[in-house]
Design a protein around this motif. Structure first.
Motif, PDB file in Angstrom:
ATOM      1  N   SER A 160      -3.310  -5.730 -30.475  1.00 43.83           N
ATOM      2  CA  SER A 160      -3.509  -4.519 -30.147  1.00 43.83           C
ATOM      3  C   SER A 160      -3.711  -3.438 -31.615  1.00 43.83           C
ATOM      4  O   SER A 160      -3.412  -3.835 -32.635  1.00 43.83           O
ATOM      5  CB  SER A 160      -1.724  -4.024 -29.631  1.00 43.83           C
ATOM      6  N   PHE A 162      -2.447  -0.789 -32.060  1.00 43.78           N
ATOM      7  CA  PHE A 162      -0.786  -0.665 -32.754  1.00 43.78           C
ATOM      8  C   PHE A 162       0.017  -1.234 -33.712  1.00 43.78           C
ATOM      9  O   PHE A 162       0.713  -1.229 -34.078  1.00 43.78           O
ATOM     10  CB  PHE A 162      -0.312  -0.639 -30.969  1.00 43.78           C
ATOM     11  N   SER A 163      -0.435  -2.617 -33.436  1.00 41.99           N
ATOM     12  CA  SER A 163       0.011  -3.502 -34.694  1.00 41.99           C
ATOM     13  C   SER A 163      -0.254  -2.198 -35.869  1.00 41.99           C
ATOM     14  O   SER A 163       0.815  -3.116 -36.580  1.00 41.99           O
ATOM     15  CB  SER A 163      -0.457  -4.690 -34.545  1.00 41.99           C
ATOM     16  N   ARG A 174       4.962   1.599 -33.317  1.00 43.09           N
ATOM     17  CA  ARG A 174       4.107   0.985 -32.874  1.00 43.09           C
ATOM     18  C   ARG A 174       4.960   1.426 -30.968  1.00 43.09           C
ATOM     19  O   ARG A 174       3.796   1.712 -30.647  1.00 43.09           O
ATOM     20  CB  ARG A 174       4.080  -0.777 -33.191  1.00 43.09           C
ATOM     21  N   SER A 178       2.589   2.710 -28.075  1.00 41.37           N
ATOM     22  CA  SER A 178       1.683   2.283 -27.028  1.00 41.37           C
ATOM     23  C   SER A 178       2.014   2.021 -25.986  1.00 41.37           C
ATOM     24  O   SER A 178       1.562   2.161 -24.905  1.00 41.37           O
ATOM     25  CB  SER A 178       2.176  -0.079 -27.601  1.00 41.37           C
ATOM     26  N   ALA A 181       0.059   5.148 -25.195  1.00 40.47           N
ATOM     27  CA  ALA A 181      -0.770   5.203 -24.633  1.00 40.47           C
ATOM     28  C   ALA A 181      -1.459   4.139 -23.243  1.00 40.47           C
ATOM     29  O   ALA A 181      -1.936   5.068 -22.278  1.00 40.47           O
ATOM     30  CB  ALA A 181      -1.337   4.343 -25.391  1.00 40.47           C
ATOM     31  N   ILE A 182       0.012   3.094 -22.829  1.00 43.81           N
ATOM     32  CA  ILE A 182      -0.582   2.782 -21.302  1.00 43.81           C
ATOM     33  C   ILE A 182      -0.251   3.774 -20.571  1.00 43.81           C
ATOM     34  O   ILE A 182      -0.690   4.078 -19.606  1.00 43.81           O
ATOM     35  CB  ILE A 182       0.762   1.734 -21.650  1.00 43.81           C
ATOM     36  N   LYS A 306      -6.937   4.434 -32.846  1.00 43.72           N
ATOM     37  CA  LYS A 306      -5.527   4.481 -31.391  1.00 43.72           C
ATOM     38  C   LYS A 306      -5.582   4.687 -29.697  1.00 43.72           C
ATOM     39  O   LYS A 306      -5.244   3.906 -29.155  1.00 43.72           O
ATOM     40  CB  LYS A 306      -4.861   5.134 -31.585  1.00 43.72           C
ATOM     41  N   GLN A 308      -7.232   1.625 -28.433  1.00 52.06           N
ATOM     42  CA  GLN A 308      -7.001   0.387 -27.772  1.00 52.06           C
ATOM     43  C   GLN A 308      -8.614   0.000 -26.789  1.00 52.06           C
ATOM     44  O   GLN A 308      -8.824  -1.050 -27.857  1.00 52.06           O
ATOM     45  CB  GLN A 308      -6.092  -0.015 -27.683  1.00 52.06           C
ATOM     46  N   SER A 403      -7.416  -3.508 -21.330  1.00 51.67           N
ATOM     47  CA  SER A 403      -7.025  -3.189 -22.747  1.00 51.67           C
ATOM     48  C   SER A 403      -5.484  -2.462 -22.257  1.00 51.67           C
ATOM     49  O   SER A 403      -4.748  -3.241 -23.249  1.00 51.67           O
ATOM     50  CB  SER A 403      -7.416  -1.595 -23.353  1.00 51.67           C
ATOM     51  N   LEU A 407      -2.193  -4.736 -24.031  1.00 51.43           N
ATOM     52  CA  LEU A 407      -0.663  -3.717 -24.472  1.00 51.43           C
ATOM     53  C   LEU A 407       0.351  -3.963 -24.364  1.00 51.43           C
ATOM     54  O   LEU A 407       1.657  -4.758 -25.610  1.00 51.43           O
ATOM     55  CB  LEU A 407      -0.857  -2.609 -24.370  1.00 51.43           C
ATOM     56  N   ASP A 411       2.380  -6.368 -27.316  1.00 54.42           N
ATOM     57  CA  ASP A 411       3.165  -5.816 -27.440  1.00 54.42           C
ATOM     58  C   ASP A 411       4.990  -5.384 -26.945  1.00 54.42           C
ATOM     59  O   ASP A 411       5.234  -5.171 -28.017  1.00 54.42           O
ATOM     60  CB  ASP A 411       2.540  -3.475 -27.921  1.00 54.42           C
TER      61      ASP A 411
END
Length: 550
Positions: A160, A162-163, A174, A178, A181-182, A306, A308, A403, A407, A411
């Protein structure tokens, strides 16, 4: 007789005489709906309306589409049977064994969605090639990404992206990044990319919007959940050739159809500046070179880390060097690919300039290419190019679904579950692949009941309002040593608040929100970081500075 005038091609077309045309000469004429109303000397009122038509697909077209869909499922089945005990690395990043050239082609396939396949030719048909400047400038931005950003993230061995924010700053940053973004991927991109091509195909061919959404959604979910990242990349590879092959055939067919008239029509296109590319004016209301430079800096360079969906392909390559090479392949395809799609638009203008009676004046601009596909191309080829529209949609859909599932698993499941096993994590991701796909299909079906245009504009605004701050966080993390967790948190909150304020007063065009938000995050975040102690943890490998990487 009645004639129509088309404002884009500046061509007149004769209409069939409507019923009642033999009535006494008209006295008063007025527009009514999609036609005219007029009165005659005998006191009668007459109406005439332009009618649009449907172009139903034949058995050969359906055969081509079915063969394409079966081929996509076949790729998923192949990778499922090849490794039924996929590890996290296999499912999420293809075992980090994807060749750089396949990853690069997959990047292009993912970036060229069905919206591009339909909207770009429509844009070139209506105007010119000025928006192609974006591709030319984006290549320069991708060079920077290939040299500086991708190798840095690739050597951290992430699944990921975002890690990175957790390692550089704090776990809370993080998880929040995430989650946003989702929400953005499912809420705006997934649903719109499913719905728009379905609407365009339905407008022309009569295939119901619901069936198009179901065909694209169900088949994409099946091969994505069966084969993971490997299936996504290799179906992308096939889909690029399907859609580009169909696009090139369409251009060649138009040139062949125009025959001896081609040179004359081409000169008319040049006289109308249909292939105008570069505009160096400083008018912020137009598509100028300067505007595209501004957008590329923020849309490509600073937001790439950023993303993913795009980064996952570079993370799936064998080494840092191959990750960088995948970006070079992506950049190398972007320019010729852009020329092909913009050339379709100009070719359509030339065709309908020469054949104005073949154009349906009731259709929206975005339906121009689908109309040409359904009405003008020979049987079988029509099916191939509609398969190309499906391919353009499905390549982006599979990438987004895979993707987002990654995540959710990496995440959230791996962080929140008690003693998560690797097999449990993959199983959770497989379930989430189905759930995310169904959620996108459900939202697309909801959109079919409402006006898409307003929602599409809202999705662009949301991307800028909520997504810019985290791109700024990556910039602060990678390009400065002084930025720290509390400073970046303040920068993110401040940028979102101020960008929302700018939005509420409608100070700028929505396309500028992303750039403004990133700039605000960088400035506020860096200044706020100066009020707190410098990071005490090691920054080894987390910034672009060589001494931090050793």
């Amino acid at each position: 007789g009645l004639r129509t005038f088309h404002t884009i091609t500046s061509a007149w077309a004769a209409l069939d005489a409507p019923a009642g045309a033999a009535a006494p000469a008209p006295l008063d004429i007025a527009a009514r709906g999609n036609g005219l109303a007029w009165t005659s000397a005998d006191g009668g009122v007459h109406f005439a309306e332009v009618q649009g038509g449907k172009h139903l697909l034949g058995w050969l077209d359906w055969s081509v589409i079915v063969v394409y869909l079966i081929g996509m499922i076949g790729i998923g089945v192949y990778f499922y049977l090849k490794d039924q005990t996929a590890s996290e690395s296999e499912f999420f990043v293809g075992g980090r064994s994807i060749p750089f050239w396949a990853a690069g082609i997959s990047l292009y396939a993912t970036n060229t969605s069905s919206i591009s396949f339909i909207a770009i030719p429509a844009k070139a048909y209506e105007t010119n090639w000025q928006y192609l400047t974006n591709n030319l400038v984006a290549v320069l931005g991708l060079m920077f990404v290939a040299v500086w950003i991708v190798p840095l993230l690739r050597r951290l061995d992430l699944m990921s992206v975002f890690s990175y924010l957790e390692t550089r700053f704090h776990p809370a940053i993080r998880m929040l990044a995430s989650a946003l973004a989702i929400a953005m991927q499912i809420g705006s991109r997934l649903s719109v990319i499913l719905f728009l091509p379905a609407l365009a195909i339905a407008t022309i061919t009569g295939i119901d919007v619901v069936w198009s959404i179901l065909i694209m959604g169900v088949f994409t979910i099946i091969y994505t959940v069966m084969g993971g990242m490997r299936a996504v990349v290799w179906t992308d590879f096939v889909q690029v050739f399907v859609k580009m092959g169909g696009a090139i055939f369409a251009i060649g067919f138009i040139v062949w159809t125009l025959g001896a008239d081609f040179d004359g029509i081409r000169e008319a296109a040049m006289a109308e500046h249909k292939t105008k590319l570069l505009d160096f004016s400083f008018d912020l209301t137009k598509a100028t070179v300067w505007g595209f430079i501004f957008l590329v800096v923020f849309d490509v360079v600073l937001t790439f880390p950023k993303d993913q969906v795009l980064m996952q392909r570079t993370l799936a390559t064998k080494s840092d060097k191959e990750a960088g090479r995948s970006i070079w392949i992506f950049a190398a395809i972007m320019i010729p690919g852009g020329f092909i799609f913009y050339s379709i638009g100009t070719a359509l203008w030339m065709y309908y300039k020469h054949n104005p009676g073949r154009l349906d004046p009731l259709l929206p601009i975005d339906a121009t290419f689908p109309l040409f596909i359904a009405a003008e191309l020979p049987p079988g080829v029509t099916g191939l190019i509609i398969a190309g529209i499906f391919a353009a949609a499905m390549s982006t859909l599979s990438s987004i679904i895979n993707s987002v599932a990654t995540l959710l698993s990496v995440d959230f499941y791996d962080k929140l579950a008690k003693n998560p096993s690797e097999r449990g994590s993959v199983r959770f991701a497989e379930i989430m692949t189905v759930v995310v796909g169904l959620a996108g299909m459900g939202l697309a079906l909801v959109l079919s009941r409402y006006d898409i245009h307003s929602l599409f504009d809202v999705s662009i605004e949301l991307a800028g309002l909520l997504g810019g701050g985290f791109a700024g966080a990556y910039t602060l993390g990678m390009f400065t040593r002084r930025a720290n967790s509390p400073g970046v948190a303040i920068g993110i909150a401040g940028s979102i608040a101020l960008t929302l304020l700018a939005w509420s007063f409608k100070l700028v065009h929505p396309y500028f929100y992303l750039g403004i938000s990133i700039l605000l995050c960088i400035v506020i975040g860096y200044l706020a970081s100066l009020c707190f102690p410098a990071p005490a943890r090691s920054l080894k490998g987390l910034t672009i500075y060589r001494q931090d990487a050793t």
